[in-house]
Write an enzyme that holds these catalytic residues in place. Structure first.
Site, PDB file in Angstrom:
ATOM      1  N   HIS A 515      18.819  11.156  -6.279  1.00 32.51           N
ATOM      2  CA  HIS A 515      17.170  10.306  -6.072  1.00 32.51           C
ATOM      3  C   HIS A 515      16.330  10.842  -4.979  1.00 32.51           C
ATOM      4  O   HIS A 515      16.049  10.351  -3.787  1.00 32.51           O
ATOM      5  CB  HIS A 515      17.758   8.756  -5.480  1.00 32.51           C
TER       6      HIS A 515
HETATM    7  C1  LIG Z   1      23.986  12.984 -11.530  1.00 31.99           C
HETATM    8  C2  LIG Z   1      23.189  11.913 -11.543  1.00 31.99           C
HETATM    9  C3  LIG Z   1      23.218  10.544 -12.050  1.00 31.99           C
HETATM   10  C4  LIG Z   1      21.942   9.302 -11.728  1.00 31.99           C
HETATM   11  N1  LIG Z   1      21.867   8.195 -11.664  1.00 31.99           N
HETATM   12  C5  LIG Z   1      21.183   7.268 -11.885  1.00 31.99           C
HETATM   13  C6  LIG Z   1      21.132   5.873 -11.753  1.00 31.99           C
HETATM   14  O1  LIG Z   1      22.138   5.815 -11.631  1.00 31.99           O
HETATM   15  N2  LIG Z   1      20.048   5.809 -11.540  1.00 31.99           N
HETATM   16  C7  LIG Z   1      18.314   5.796 -11.276  1.00 31.99           C
HETATM   17  O2  LIG Z   1      18.035   4.752 -11.366  1.00 31.99           O
HETATM   18  N3  LIG Z   1      18.796   7.254 -11.732  1.00 31.99           N
HETATM   19  C8  LIG Z   1      19.804   7.931 -11.575  1.00 31.99           C
HETATM   20  N4  LIG Z   1      19.121   9.803 -12.144  1.00 31.99           N
HETATM   21  C9  LIG Z   1      17.836   9.438 -11.239  1.00 31.99           C
HETATM   22  C10 LIG Z   1      17.539   9.652 -12.856  1.00 31.99           C
HETATM   23  O3  LIG Z   1      18.387  11.172 -13.329  1.00 31.99           O
HETATM   24  C11 LIG Z   1      16.222  10.376 -13.177  1.00 31.99           C
HETATM   25  O4  LIG Z   1      15.090   9.559 -11.903  1.00 31.99           O
HETATM   26  C12 LIG Z   1      15.755  10.016 -14.019  1.00 31.99           C
HETATM   27  O5  LIG Z   1      15.956  10.956 -15.108  1.00 31.99           O
HETATM   28  C13 LIG Z   1      13.971  10.991 -13.872  1.00 31.99           C
HETATM   29  O6  LIG Z   1      13.274  10.740 -15.108  1.00 31.99           O
HETATM   30  P1  LIG Z   1      12.023  12.261 -15.467  1.00 31.99           P
HETATM   31  O7  LIG Z   1      11.222  11.935 -16.658  1.00 31.99           O
HETATM   32  O8  LIG Z   1      11.302  12.144 -14.528  1.00 31.99           O
HETATM   33  O9  LIG Z   1      12.796  13.378 -15.061  1.00 31.99           O
HETATM   34  P2  LIG Z   1      13.863  13.742 -16.331  1.00 31.99           P
HETATM   35  O10 LIG Z   1      14.302  12.307 -17.102  1.00 31.99           O
HETATM   36  O11 LIG Z   1      14.792  14.576 -15.480  1.00 31.99           O
HETATM   37  O12 LIG Z   1      13.373  14.471 -17.314  1.00 31.99           O
HETATM   38  C14 LIG Z   1      12.472  15.692 -16.303  1.00 31.99           C
HETATM   39  C15 LIG Z   1      12.229  17.016 -18.722  1.00 31.99           C
HETATM   40  O13 LIG Z   1      11.705  17.417 -17.662  1.00 31.99           O
HETATM   41  C16 LIG Z   1      12.342  19.384 -18.449  1.00 31.99           C
HETATM   42  N5  LIG Z   1      10.588  20.068 -17.281  1.00 31.99           N
HETATM   43  C17 LIG Z   1      10.952  20.428 -16.174  1.00 31.99           C
HETATM   44  N6  LIG Z   1      10.082  21.162 -15.626  1.00 31.99           N
HETATM   45  C18 LIG Z   1       9.793  21.890 -16.910  1.00 31.99           C
HETATM   46  C19 LIG Z   1       8.590  22.605 -17.353  1.00 31.99           C
HETATM   47  N7  LIG Z   1       8.420  23.209 -16.525  1.00 31.99           N
HETATM   48  N8  LIG Z   1       8.312  23.112 -18.738  1.00 31.99           N
HETATM   49  C20 LIG Z   1       9.084  21.915 -19.621  1.00 31.99           C
HETATM   50  N9  LIG Z   1      10.161  21.628 -19.320  1.00 31.99           N
HETATM   51  C21 LIG Z   1      10.148  21.055 -18.319  1.00 31.99           C
HETATM   52  C22 LIG Z   1      13.890  18.872 -18.194  1.00 31.99           C
HETATM   53  O14 LIG Z   1      14.058  20.248 -18.442  1.00 31.99           O
HETATM   54  C23 LIG Z   1      13.545  17.893 -18.525  1.00 31.99           C
HETATM   55  O15 LIG Z   1      13.909  17.193 -19.643  1.00 31.99           O
HETATM   56  C24 LIG Z   1      20.717  10.369 -12.012  1.00 31.99           C
HETATM   57  C25 LIG Z   1      20.767  11.821 -11.868  1.00 31.99           C
HETATM   58  C26 LIG Z   1      21.004  12.332 -11.850  1.00 31.99           C
HETATM   59  C27 LIG Z   1      21.230  13.482 -12.211  1.00 31.99           C
END
Ligand SMILES: Cc1cc2nc3c(=O)[nH]c(=O)nc-3n(C[C@H](O)[C@H](O)[C@H](O)COP(=O)(O)OP(=O)(O)OC[C@H]3O[C@@H](n4cnc5c(N)ncnc54)[C@H](O)[C@@H]3O)c2cc1C
Lengths: 586, 394
Positions: A515
């Site tokens: 987080h």
């Molecule tokens: C082990 C673990 C447990 C978790 N448990 C919880 C939970 O229980 N509850 C909760 O609320 N949250 C939890 N989280 C957090 C949650 O996964 C994230 O908050 C959420 O996925 C964020 O969404 P996002 O779209 O910001 O990023 P993401 O879902 O991570 O998506 C971002 C994407 O952007 C891509 N990317 C990055 N940089 C580039 C680039 N330069 N060019 C192209 N693509 C790129 C990445 O590869 C990724 O696929 C957990 C995370 C982890 C790792």
């Protein structure tokens, strides 16, 4: 040489939770969308079928789902005057890569912030006075209120099918739910999971002490669910392989199980996997994004022109790409000026381990969010005045897993190896429970992100540097809530108990939570924020930055419920207002 | 003036065809699912070239776009009608029954003409296809003359006045353009329908197409009209999910049909006489079967084989599971499968293959269990049958 591609209406950087939410909303609004994802395609049946998904060595130990640090990592230090070193193996947090992002291997806890969390600074001043906030603390109010976000929290929960028990339905407190939560328009889409013995024991002890236990709201579904897009999710089998794993049973809400089947049917969406965005391109005024430059898996560089750029790359890469693209003023910690990289925040986690001689638990029964929670030491539920700190925590007994490699509790003093260790690990495997306090993290001047002056990635671009340590306020908070947690633990009647308090300095090696937030905060003023209340860049109005990077500080709750709600809120502002009259929305 | 413009417009539309005839023709071509066979993987729609495996060798489907040289651009309405309803293309070329003309013969002349009008409205695609690719002696199309004499019963569908409109419409679609029996009716040694066992299930290209009569174990006895309509419209209904070749039928054909027509087909199918089933008592199954089921299958298909609506098919009471021939079942366990995805039911969940995870004895054991539990009853497959399906499903 960079080759130019045919222009498109919108380009999305990153195809995880926020990327897919934006792709759905924008294609539904009639836009042609190109989504660029650095990692591979991931699909339930091919990438993590039930036969191979529960592989602890591959996923939990070797981190098969994670961003390979050889491709990209960060450098880290605790303090401004230290030399930062690169992280070569992820530990404290585990960022993902590939379609679905971290949403594939997340745990599923799906929280809303409390209404008071959105006004942290002003409410603290109103209740405890200006001097209650330490001078180096840069906490600030959110530019949106709980009431404004409520329909979007609802939207994300109904997208996911979240299992839980409402505590406050339109102001009426509900038995069995969290009485301290903000009012919700309707209950959770699916009922809570069935609690096994451990969480039940915790809840009984907590209730006996006058606290208000309730089931953790989670995306591990208690029953099959069809979301508003017609996508069906399955029922959790309580196998205990959630966090760090993909769910082979379609039973964990993820971008794959909620949105991908709809998006693959949208001809207006084109997805490019294995393509890493290097920078956002702006025109000569610097006020308008013209597209992005990315490199494909053969090393070829492409420019994708677009009218609208959505930065959805998880908070770490959101901040890094802003810095690498020269968008927004970088934060200068010594002067306290600039905004990009400012207000990085984490969470403050501590734990208590209980050992019983007279009770047998079944750790094989597990799920990411299979737990009972006490929220009495959080938000405005208690008087912070005598306690002397800002923030709080939620306390839980979580039956998340009994996986064979890492779930090996032994009482303190047990040898780390040999016959005595073997005897203890065999004996306590099903005689131990872990309690956790998940605490807030206040943003402060010493916690920030910037570009590393020395280390570079495989493309020769500077790595991002993280500077972080726990603020003394947060350690005081953690001390306080860990004592309360231990109090409940004691009431559960263990024969032995071990308390693991959180201490400084922050150690980036052991897992705590993923987080990580902040660095591109949303706010009411461009001097203290990177994006406005619609997550629109103050500097470049056709750029929106989605994700936890928008948090001005961190609450105790897992962030994705709020990240999803904010994405839906921003999407509605874009499709409802921005597309009709492109320009600053605030 | 307006009249002239309208006339001109009409003239521009596919050689004078009326726009509503083209629309109707497009719908009827969807009922017939022409696009499925007449489109090569990755090729232009209707431009042919898709390989079609038959017991006699592999055929390639014809280009049916209005290209003059390589398609059917030179065909008259009468020639098109003769090909579809009599099985004889221009030049006296006899069609193989891979093109289901024994079914299309039941379609009315105006419907065939509408399909032709629709095909003529498409853009011509130049794509010469070698359609005579069967090995000797099946490459001699004249042989089909004898086949036709023996097995082909030409003649349009006649409504039964004793039945209501829905039944008659359903029968017209099922027995005619819909050509359900092309897969769901067993074939004799010459590849012709065994008409006495119509719609009682058939084996085609290594898939067992289950029975469509209302028989309890091997047919549709447990199905409601609503369930069947949902199944055909979305790919998911009655606790089952379309997969394998039927997924393609749903995605390309039935999901685009009107509710009235789907309902009519369901009414007709459920009103037909049920296949007489030989009484089968559940066979005793090895203990290993249940253990493997609980370990590998139960998490999705449920401890009682109940499945999850819209996601995982029910195994309890399933006609595919209790099919007289276990080929489909063995094949799905070996290769996995993906459910149909439609706008109404987009999930398209998939099952992984277990070829490398379970050996022949284990697969036979778990299938024996599945075929004989929760009220199911059918002969346990033999490990040798599993072995035969490995690598050569066709
Ligand atoms: C082990 C673990 C447990 C978790 N448990 C919880 C939970 O229980 N509850 C909760 O609320 N949250 C939890 N989280 C957090 C949650 O996964 C994230 O908050 C959420 O996925 C964020 O969404 P996002 O779209 O910001 O990023 P993401 O879902 O991570 O998506 C971002 C994407 O952007 C891509 N990317 C990055 N940089 C580039 C680039 N330069 N060019 C192209 N693509 C790129 C990445 O590869 C990724 O696929 C957990 C995370 C982890 C790792």
């Amino acid at each position: 040489m960079t080759r130019r591609l045919a222009p498109t209406d919108a380009v999305i950087i990153g195809f995880g939770w926020t990327g897919m939410i934006m792709a759905e909303a924008l294609t539904a609004a009639g836009l042609r969308v190109v989504a660029i994802e650095r990692g591979p395609m991931r699909d339930t049946a091919q990438s993590f079928p039930p036969a191979t998904a529960p592989d602890e060595l591959r996923y939990a130990i070797r981190g098969d789902m994670l961003l390979p640090t050889a491709e990209e990592t960060i450098t880290f230090r605790n303090h401004l005057d230290q030399h930062a070193l690169p992280v070569r193996k992820w530990g404290s947090f585990l960022p993902g890569s590939g379609v679905g992002g971290s949403g594939v291997h997340w745990n599923g806890h799906t929280w809303r912030l409390r209404p008071e969390d959105f006004a942290l600074r002003s409410a603290t001043i109103a209740r405890y006075g200006r001097h209650f906030i330490p001078p180096d603390m840069t906490i600030q109010d959110w530019p949106v209120s709980y009431a404004e976000l409520e329909p979007f929290y609802d939207g994300f929960e109904y997208l996911c099918g979240t299992s839980g028990q409402a505590g406050n339905l339109r102001g009426a407190i509900q038995p069995g739910g969290n009485p301290f939560e903000g009012p919700r328009a309707r209950g959770y889409p699916t009922p809570p999971l069935t609690m096994p013995y451990g969480p039940t024991l915790f809840a009984e002890a907590a209730a006996g002490m006058g606290y208000h236990p309730f089931p953790l709201p989670t995306g591990n579904l208690s029953q099959p669910y069809t979301n508003p897009h017609g996508v069906v999710l399955g029922q959790c089998s309580y196998c205990g392989f959630c966090e760090r794993f993909g769910c082979g049973n379609y039973a964990k809400a993820s971008p794959q199980t909620t949105l991908l089947p709809v998006l693959t049917r949208r001809p207006a969406l084109s997805l490019r996997t294995g393509c890493e965005v290097l920078r956002i391109v702006t025109d000569s005024t610097g006020k308008r994004a013209t597209g992005v430059v990315y490199v494909d898996d053969k090393g070829e560089e492409w420019e994708q022109p677009a009218e609208l750029v959505l930065l959805c790359a998880f908070m770490l890469d959101n901040v890094r790409l802003l810095l690498l693209s020269g968008i927004g003023a970088p934060y200068e910690p010594r002067a306290g000026t600039g905004v990009v990289g400012r207000n990085y925040a984490y969470q403050t986690v501590s734990a208590v381990q209980l050992f019983f001689e007279d009770k047998i638990f079944n750790p094989f029964i597990g799920a990411g969010g299979l737990g009972m929670v006490v929220d009495d030491f959080n938000g405005d539920s208690f008087d912070h005045g005598p306690a002397g700190f800002i923030g709080g925590a939620w306390l839980t007994q979580l039956a998340s897993n009994g996986r064979p490699i890492l779930a090996r509790p032994t009482p303190p003093g047990t040898p780390r190896w040999g016959a005595a260790w073997k005897a203890a690990t065999a004996h306590y495997y099903n005689r131990s429970l872990g309690l956790v306090a998940s605490g807030s993290s206040s943003s402060h001047r010493g916690a920030f992100l910037d570009l590393d002056p020395g280390y570079t990635d495989r493309h020769g671009r500077p790595l991002m540097r993280m500077t972080f340590d726990f603020h003394p306020n947060d350690l005081r908070m953690s001390e306080y809530v860990t004592d309360r947690l231990a109090g409940i633990g004691r009431a559960m009647g263990p024969s032995r108990m071990a308390v693991f308090k959180r201490h400084a300095p922050y150690d980036i090696r052991p897992y705590q939570t993923t987080h990580v937030v902040g660095g591109a905060a949303m706010g009411a003023h461009p001097e203290t924020s990177v994006v406005n209340r619609y997550l629109q860049s103050w500097d470049v109005s056709n750029l929106f930055v989605l994700g936890g990077s928008a948090f001005p500080q961190n609450s105790s709750y897992n962030p994705t419920g709020t990240i999803g709600a904010l994405a839906l809120w921003a999407a509605s502002a874009i499709t409802g207002h921005y597309l009709r009259a492109p320009g600053p929305l605030a | 003036m307006r009249g002239i413009v309208a006339l001109l417009l009409l003239a521009l539309l596919g050689g004078g065809a009326r726009a509503d005839e083209v629309t109707r023709g497009r719908y009827l071509a969807t009922v017939g699912d022409c696009i499925a066979c007449h489109t090569a993987p990755g090729g232009a729609p209707f431009a042919g070239g898709r390989p079609i495996a038959t017991p006699f060798g592999t055929l390639r489907s014809a280009n049916i776009t209005p290209d003059r040289a390589s398609g059917i651009g030179g065909w008259s309405d009468a020639a098109f009608d003769r090909a579809l309803r009599a099985g004889i293309a221009p030049g006296g070329k006899y069609l193989y029954p891979a093109c289901p003309f024994p079914y299309f013969t039941r379609a009315r002349g105006e419907d065939i003409a509408a399909i032709h009008a629709y095909l003529r409205s498409l853009a011509p695609v130049g794509n010469p296809v070698q359609t005579d690719a069967l090995p000797f002696p099946f490459d001699i199309r004249a042989l089909m003359r004898g086949w036709d004499a023996a097995f082909f019963r030409p003649g349009v569908w006649h409504d039964d006045p004793a039945q209501d409109a829905a039944w008659n419409r359903g029968g017209y679609l099922v027995e005619g353009l819909g050509h359900c029996g092309a897969c769901h009716t067993a074939k004799n040694a010459f590849g012709a329908d065994e008409t006495r066992r119509a719609l009682q299930g058939g084996l085609l290209q290594g898939w067992w197409a289950p029975g469509l009569t209302p028989a309890p174990r091997t047919g549709l006895a447990g199905w409601s009209i609503d369930g069947l309509v949902a199944y055909l419209r979305t790919g998911s209904g009655g606790g089952q999910l379309a997969s394998g070749p039927m997924a393609e039928v749903v995605e390309r054909s039935t999901s685009h049909l009107s509710d009235t027509d789907l309902r009519a087909m369901a009414v007709y199918l459920l009103a037909r006489p049920a296949r007489t089933e030989v009484a089968v008592r559940p066979a005793p199954t090895p203990l290993a079967g249940e253990a493997i089921y609980l370990d590998r299958c139960a998490a999705c298909h449920g401890r009682a084989g109940e499945g999850t609506a819209g996601l995982f098919p029910a195994l309890r009471g399933s006609a595919v599971v209790q099919a007289p021939r276990p080929q489909t079942l063995i094949r799905v366990v070996l290769e996995g499968g993906r459910a149909a995805a439609t706008d109404a039911a987009p999930t398209g969940a998939a099952m992984p293959g277990f070829a490398s995870l379970l050996d022949n004895d284990e697969i036979a054991a778990v299938l024996a269990y599945i075929r004989n539990s929760w009220g199911n009853a059918s002969a346990p497959p033999r490990p040798a049958q599993v072995e035969r399906m490995r690598g050569s499903p066709g």
